[in-house]
Design an enzyme around this catalytic site. Sequence first.
Site, PDB file in Angstrom:
ATOM      1  N   THR A 178       0.805  -1.217   0.000  1.00 13.43           N
ATOM      2  CA  THR A 178       0.000   0.000   0.000  1.00 13.43           C
ATOM      3  C   THR A 178       0.840   1.270   0.000  1.00 13.43           C
ATOM      4  OG1 THR A 178      -1.842  -1.109   1.106  1.00 13.43           O
ATOM      5  CG2 THR A 178      -1.759   1.290   1.284  1.00 13.43           C
ATOM      6  N   ASP A 214      -4.236   5.935   6.945  1.00 16.20           N
ATOM      7  CA  ASP A 214      -3.470   7.182   6.984  1.00 16.20           C
ATOM      8  C   ASP A 214      -2.520   7.295   5.799  1.00 16.20           C
ATOM      9  OD1 ASP A 214      -1.090   5.609   7.932  1.00 16.20           O
ATOM     10  OD2 ASP A 214      -2.229   5.513   9.790  1.00 16.20           O
ATOM     11  N   ASP A 227      -3.370   0.345  -5.804  1.00 15.80           N
ATOM     12  CA  ASP A 227      -2.014   0.385  -5.249  1.00 15.80           C
ATOM     13  C   ASP A 227      -1.315  -0.969  -5.354  1.00 15.80           C
ATOM     14  OD1 ASP A 227      -3.742  -0.794  -3.447  1.00 15.80           O
ATOM     15  OD2 ASP A 227      -2.854   0.139  -1.682  1.00 15.80           O
TER      16      ASP A 227
END
Length: 546
Positions: free
Chosen positions: A80, A163, A353
Amino acid sequence: MIRKAFLILCIFGIQIFVNAQEKSTIIDPPKLVVGIVVDQMRYDYLTRFYHRFGEHGFKRMMNEGFNCKNNHFNYVPTYTGPGHASIYTGTTPQNHGIISNHWYDKFSNKRVYCAGDPSVETVGLDSDLEKMSPHRMKTTTVADQNRLHTQLLGKTIGIAIKDRGAILPAGHTANAAYWFRGKEEGKWITSTYYRKDLPSWVTAFNASGKVQSYLKEWNTLYDINSYVESGDDKNTFESGYKGKETATFPYDLAMLKDQNEGYDIIKSSAYGNNLTADFAIAAIEGEQLGTDEITDFLTISFSSTDYVGHNFGVNSKEIEDTYLRLDKDLERIFAVLDSKVGKRKYTVFLTADHGAVHVPAYLKSVKIPAGYYDANAFKADIENFVASKFGSKNLIKNISNYQIFFDYDVLEKNNIRAQDLQEAVAHRVLQADQVDKVFTRTQLESSDYTTGIAALIQKGYNQKRSGDVIIVLDPATVRYSRTGSTHGTGLTYDTHAPLLFFGRGIKKGSTTRKTKITDIAPTISVLLGIAFPNGATGDVLSFVIE
């Protein structure tokens, strides 16, 4: 002579037309660029679920925009953090430095997180946790370059449940990046890297009860018997939630909440994407994105597809339902953009991703080679081998992310050449079951690989941050639980990701020529008429742009 003069006039006229076309692209860019990353989305989800999608989500992008059908990640590892960084910087971990989600830092002798930053404070949460920023990313993003080009007048907002999915795409100069804190809080938060407090629209969203509304039953959007694109609902290849005996629909999220990390259960269900879309729409309105002539940037990452894939696997009914619901979320977002920004006034790209492997246990059940790798046994074997051959276990400082790190102080003390240790360890590793290939630091620093897995390894290898020996496992062999899917390799199930462009300045069409994830940022840069991200190595996909 007349023919020659006529030819010159024609050429001159064509050049004026071309220049005018280029000039119009630069002068009249989209009011808003929306970059969408769908975490863990394999390309074949577009084709597998195509006939189940509505006309105004994925299909709208595919039918009205441009579809790059042979798009791949051009490096390893496919995780990721590196994925989001590579998409927006236009380069690979070799240059931007985000070599994994977490990695061993040989200089501080500790494990670090790609978005962790102890120098900042959390905003929106009374806690020492969630201290995040993009400071470990070494290069700029396309959103950074847009900010620089517009003298910081163009806004950048990053949004994701994860995040790192919010922070890395938004870049170093973003007005804000917002991510979701689950657990007992259930709030969207940020850090002092961006601002000292939450804006009123975020505070209002957190107080609206929208988060709590998703603590409800998760059942299939349509009749489960119509979900023929997936495996059986009840099988042995899925993990499910604590507190429920079987990984089968329906799931009472309110009842299961306390046994599954509180509000985190929303993150690991299809509703996490619904919540992300709700928050993105609130951001469009609250930040007034795309309402003037200066281009803004909105980066959205849908993280819950990854959580669901890890939990239930890529062949599950849960993953199918998650994508059918995400399709409706895209439709909602596009409708808001049409209304607030204007049709053909904004540009969207959508990619992933990384992809994911079928559950190896499932693959084995249908006679496809696959397996599970015992990292602890491997580590013990390597340490014992090194101790026997060189007289010290301490030569190996760390083994993580399929990389082996040496302790150079111990090498120097024992008068051992690093290259000798590399070669000995690499030879030993290659003898291990389930190991397919091995690369050493010397090989990666002295050779220029252009094809195959070696080229992918090299583009993912950061000279300062990566290890001394790199391990490549057999296909569909993972270090993971026996249930659920994972990712990280250079094989096509992890590298083949969707790439859709749609909106202002984008042609209608498709291609099967190979494109790279690092091509996205340079292409958007040309569309906007701005400088490329400062480490960009990708190519411009000129056939995508009008």
